[in-house]
Design an enzyme around this catalytic site. Sequence first.
Site, PDB file in Angstrom:
ATOM      1  NE  ARG A 139      -3.152   0.246   3.095  1.00 42.11           N
ATOM      2  CZ  ARG A 139      -2.575   0.579   4.262  1.00 42.11           C
ATOM      3  NH1 ARG A 139      -2.005   1.754   4.418  1.00 42.11           N
ATOM      4  NH2 ARG A 139      -2.579  -0.279   5.270  1.00 42.11           N
ATOM      5  CE1 TYR A 193     -13.134  12.531 -17.733  1.00 45.25           C
ATOM      6  CE2 TYR A 193     -13.001  12.732 -15.350  1.00 45.25           C
ATOM      7  CZ  TYR A 193     -13.350  12.016 -16.469  1.00 45.25           C
ATOM      8  OH  TYR A 193     -13.928  10.787 -16.331  1.00 45.25           O
ATOM      9  CG  ASP A 218      -6.122  16.528 -16.511  1.00 46.09           C
ATOM     10  OD1 ASP A 218      -5.416  15.791 -17.238  1.00 46.09           O
ATOM     11  OD2 ASP A 218      -7.305  16.268 -16.212  1.00 46.09           O
ATOM     12  CE  LYS A 266      -9.764   8.493 -19.789  1.00 46.13           C
ATOM     13  NZ  LYS A 266      -9.990   9.832 -19.290  1.00 46.13           N
TER      14      LYS A 266
HETATM   15  C1  LIG Z   1     -10.403  10.396 -18.076  1.00 45.39           C
HETATM   16  C2  LIG Z   1      -9.859  11.685 -17.600  1.00 45.39           C
HETATM   17  C3  LIG Z   1      -9.711  11.943 -16.235  1.00 45.39           C
HETATM   18  C4  LIG Z   1     -10.155  10.954 -15.173  1.00 45.39           C
HETATM   19  O1  LIG Z   1      -9.400   9.784 -15.209  1.00 45.39           O
HETATM   20  P1  LIG Z   1      -9.965   8.317 -14.826  1.00 45.39           P
HETATM   21  O2  LIG Z   1      -8.777   7.453 -15.079  1.00 45.39           O
HETATM   22  O3  LIG Z   1     -11.128   8.040 -15.708  1.00 45.39           O
HETATM   23  O4  LIG Z   1     -10.354   8.374 -13.386  1.00 45.39           O
HETATM   24  C5  LIG Z   1      -9.154  13.152 -15.853  1.00 45.39           C
HETATM   25  N1  LIG Z   1      -8.776  14.070 -16.767  1.00 45.39           N
HETATM   26  C6  LIG Z   1      -8.911  13.867 -18.094  1.00 45.39           C
HETATM   27  C7  LIG Z   1      -8.489  14.920 -19.053  1.00 45.39           C
HETATM   28  C8  LIG Z   1      -9.460  12.663 -18.555  1.00 45.39           C
HETATM   29  O5  LIG Z   1      -9.623  12.484 -19.873  1.00 45.39           O
END
Ligand SMILES: *Cc1c(COP(=O)(O)O)cnc(C)c1O
Length: 374
Positions: free
Chosen positions: A46, A98, A171, A196
């Site tokens: 963890r 997002y 992000d 992604k």
């Molecule tokens: C998908 C996404 C997220 C969230 O991520 P998860 O892995 O689905 O929790 C955050 N920011 C962006 C730009 C995303 O495309």
Amino acid sequence: MHDEFKNLSTIAAAAIGAEIPDTGDIAPHIKPATTYEKGKGYSYYRNDGPGLSDAEAVVNKLEGGEGALLFSSGMAAATHLLIAMGHGAHILVPETMYWFLRFWTENQGATFGLTFTRYPNGDIDAVRAAVGNLKPDAVWVETPANPDWSVTDLAAVAEIAHAAGAKVFVDSTCATPILTRPIDFGADVVMHSATKYLNGHSDVLAGALITRKADKFWQKITDVRTGLGSTLGAFEAWLLLRGLRTLDVRVKRHCENAMRVAEAFHEHPLVYTVNYPGLPTDPGHEVAKSQMTGGFGGMMSIRVNGGGDAAARAVLRTKLFRNATSLGGVESLIEHRAPVEGPTTPTPQDLLRLSVGLEDADDLIADLEQALGQ
Ligand SMILES: *Cc1c(COP(=O)(O)O)cnc(C)c1O
């Protein structure tokens, strides 16, 4: 190992940073143990584990940071970062971001004592005014921003925020380190949904944070992960590492294909506009050129003539583009976003979000032609 190699394609392909036991194996191992003999560097999974640190080391080198942490999802990465700011923190966030993180800032952030103020994406004057008037503790940037792909000048935000003592969080899910390394532009912490592009095969849910400095705040984020127990599992970390090894070639092909699709539709009679920072006519193009290297990403949106009904029809007619949410995988996806995001969304009803995959660009263009054209 191999610290002399700095090129991102080499770091990714050779998984530089991952410790491969000296048995001659060419591929990294899955390391599923949850507990470790004392005195050998690890204690309990963890907190940390060798399979986890393999993938973290590669992500960290790709982003040029002093440390990386992997989480059970992108949302976990983002929310841990915000929660680590502490009760009472005030964060500037973009209008378009997002959608579920936007929803979280509106509906759940208060549970953790956090408050948020929105700024219009890409509007540096608005960021300057808000930072000056509101003295936030941090500024959140998403560029290009999902789902309108508006671009925000990272260096300009970092300069304004840092002058006022605020941190900068980025992000960078849709830019990936292959196109933009936010730390080079002053970001303090970079966030990814590794679900992604980093993984790239639509088969792992994961999130990442990478820090510019291994400072006290970074230690706090690490402690929050241990406390909330949202560490990425060993099998997922291994799959992510496997995906990362092709990141460079995948991203370049995503960019090439997306550029072809954008060029094919931006003056199309059935299309009202194409949002893609690679188009010279796009409002974010000049800033994108200055902070994205080698391409403009695989994401775009097409606003169709005929409104929400036309958009809803088109997603039912594609054959190659699959009608599904998410993005950044090898396969192309299309989604009618506004209904997914609900009544409070700023996303227009006529918007189709495209995640342009690695298929042949001519096939993708033909598929969209027939879907829009009937
Ligand atoms: C998908 C996404 C997220 C969230 O991520 P998860 O892995 O689905 O929790 C955050 N920011 C962006 C730009 C995303 O495309």
